[in-house]
Scaffold this motif. Structure first.
Motif, PDB file in Angstrom:
ATOM      1  N   GLY A  26       7.847   2.839  -5.346  1.00 23.99           N
ATOM      2  CA  GLY A  26       6.818   2.526  -4.354  1.00 23.99           C
ATOM      3  C   GLY A  26       6.922   3.395  -3.121  1.00 23.99           C
ATOM      4  N   ILE A  27       8.160   3.684  -2.690  1.00 27.67           N
ATOM      5  CA  ILE A  27       8.357   4.607  -1.562  1.00 27.67           C
ATOM      6  C   ILE A  27       7.836   5.982  -1.942  1.00 27.67           C
ATOM      7  CG2 ILE A  27      10.105   5.819  -0.197  1.00 27.67           C
ATOM      8  CD1 ILE A  27      11.804   3.264  -0.336  1.00 27.67           C
ATOM      9  N   ALA A  28       8.151   6.429  -3.160  1.00 25.02           N
ATOM     10  CA  ALA A  28       7.725   7.755  -3.621  1.00 25.02           C
ATOM     11  C   ALA A  28       6.207   7.883  -3.626  1.00 25.02           C
ATOM     12  CB  ALA A  28       8.285   8.028  -5.009  1.00 25.02           C
ATOM     13  N   ARG A  29       5.523   6.828  -4.043  1.00 21.70           N
ATOM     14  CA  ARG A  29       4.055   6.858  -4.053  1.00 21.70           C
ATOM     15  C   ARG A  29       3.467   6.649  -2.669  1.00 21.70           C
ATOM     16  NH1 ARG A  29       5.071   3.282  -8.337  1.00 21.70           N
ATOM     17  NH2 ARG A  29       4.428   1.579  -6.959  1.00 21.70           N
ATOM     18  N   GLY A  30       4.248   5.978  -1.805  1.00 21.48           N
ATOM     19  CA  GLY A  30       3.760   5.646  -0.469  1.00 21.48           C
ATOM     20  C   GLY A  30       2.959   4.364  -0.424  1.00 21.48           C
ATOM     21  N   ASP A  31       3.071   3.533  -1.476  1.00 24.27           N
ATOM     22  CA  ASP A  31       2.279   2.300  -1.503  1.00 24.27           C
ATOM     23  C   ASP A  31       3.144   1.052  -1.672  1.00 24.27           C
ATOM     24  OD1 ASP A  31       3.084   2.472  -4.142  1.00 24.27           O
ATOM     25  OD2 ASP A  31       1.071   2.577  -4.999  1.00 24.27           O
ATOM     26  N   LEU A  32       4.438   1.162  -1.341  1.00 22.57           N
ATOM     27  CA  LEU A  32       5.320   0.004  -1.454  1.00 22.57           C
ATOM     28  C   LEU A  32       4.839  -1.118  -0.543  1.00 22.57           C
ATOM     29  CD1 LEU A  32       8.017  -1.198  -2.547  1.00 22.57           C
ATOM     30  CD2 LEU A  32       9.122  -0.229  -0.518  1.00 22.57           C
ATOM     31  N   ASP A  33       4.866  -2.339  -1.070  1.00 29.24           N
ATOM     32  CA  ASP A  33       4.520  -3.524  -0.284  1.00 29.24           C
ATOM     33  C   ASP A  33       5.349  -3.511   1.008  1.00 29.24           C
ATOM     34  OD1 ASP A  33       4.442  -6.178   0.785  1.00 29.24           O
ATOM     35  OD2 ASP A  33       4.001  -6.983  -1.209  1.00 29.24           O
ATOM     36  N   GLU A  34       4.691  -3.619   2.143  1.00 32.21           N
ATOM     37  CA  GLU A  34       5.396  -3.551   3.423  1.00 32.21           C
ATOM     38  C   GLU A  34       6.445  -4.642   3.559  1.00 32.21           C
ATOM     39  OE1 GLU A  34       3.055  -3.217   6.888  1.00 32.21           O
ATOM     40  OE2 GLU A  34       2.016  -1.397   6.235  1.00 32.21           O
TER      41      GLU A  34
END
Length: 204
Positions: A26-34
């Motif tokens: 998710g970090i790599a994609r930039g869309d990890l749940d905050e």
């Protein structure tokens, strides 16, 4: 094969496991749940405080030519790496005053501080965090996340200065001449803690 080369060889599958972990992906994609990253920030803040303590415990045992390096890493952890957490905490609403360690953080820090009671074992035990995050950062930097907050996190661990610090520490570990089998055991256990640390109470 040197001790460090052997540790890297046995550690790479566990880096691959981290890269496949939902939190890291998710970090790599930039869309990890905050919410997941907020939890990670709070837990890693607690972890890094004890990581600095582990280096301080190692520094107390260190030969003269290793002392400055170990004190320097403890100082860098408290004043540079934790600055990243402080800068990101407001953007994610993280509470860095929390004292509540989750199971993964509690298990990792307890093991790490105990391992640091022995100089050579402790050197091998703390290495997975430095080498693992540097390796992750370099891999994730190949396609930086679109979200600038996650990109800043990646940039920290892919920074050439962090790479140099990790390589220098690896040489110090080699110079300490740890027992190869014990070094592998402590390194692998540290790497397994690294994998477990990415678990969060939220699914991606």
């Amino acid at each position: 094969m040197s001790t460090i080369e052997r540790l890297h060889e046995i550690g790479r599958p566990l880096v691959a496991e981290q890269l496949a972990h939902p939190t890291v992906a998710g970090i790599a994609r930039g869309d990890l749940d905050e919410r997941a990253f907020r939890y990670w920030l709070e837990q890693d803040h607690l972890y890094l405080l004890d990581y600095a303590r582990a280096f301080s415990r190692l520094a107390w045992q260190a030969p003269d030519d290793h002392l400055a390096d170990l004190v320097g890493i403890a100082h860098s952890t408290l004043n540079e790496e934790l600055e990243l957490h402080r800068s990101l905490s407001g953007e994610f609403g993280a509470d860095l005053t929390t004292k509540e360690k989750g199971p993964a953080c509690a298990a990792y820090t307890a093991w790490l501080l105990e391992a640091a009671a022995d100089y050579r074992d402790g050197l091998a035990a703390v290495y997975p965090c430095m080498w693992g995050y540097n390796t992750l950062g370099l891999e994730l930097a190949k396609s930086r996340p679109a979200d600038p907050r996650y990109a800043r996190w990646v940039d920290t661990y892919a920074d050439p200065e962090f790479t140099r610090l990790t390589e220098h520490y690896g040489r110090r570990l080699e110079e300490a001449e740890p027992d190869p089998e014990r070094a592998e055991r402590f390194f692998l256990e540290g790497m397994r803690h690294e994998v477990a640390f990415w678990d969060t109470p939220y699914t991606s």
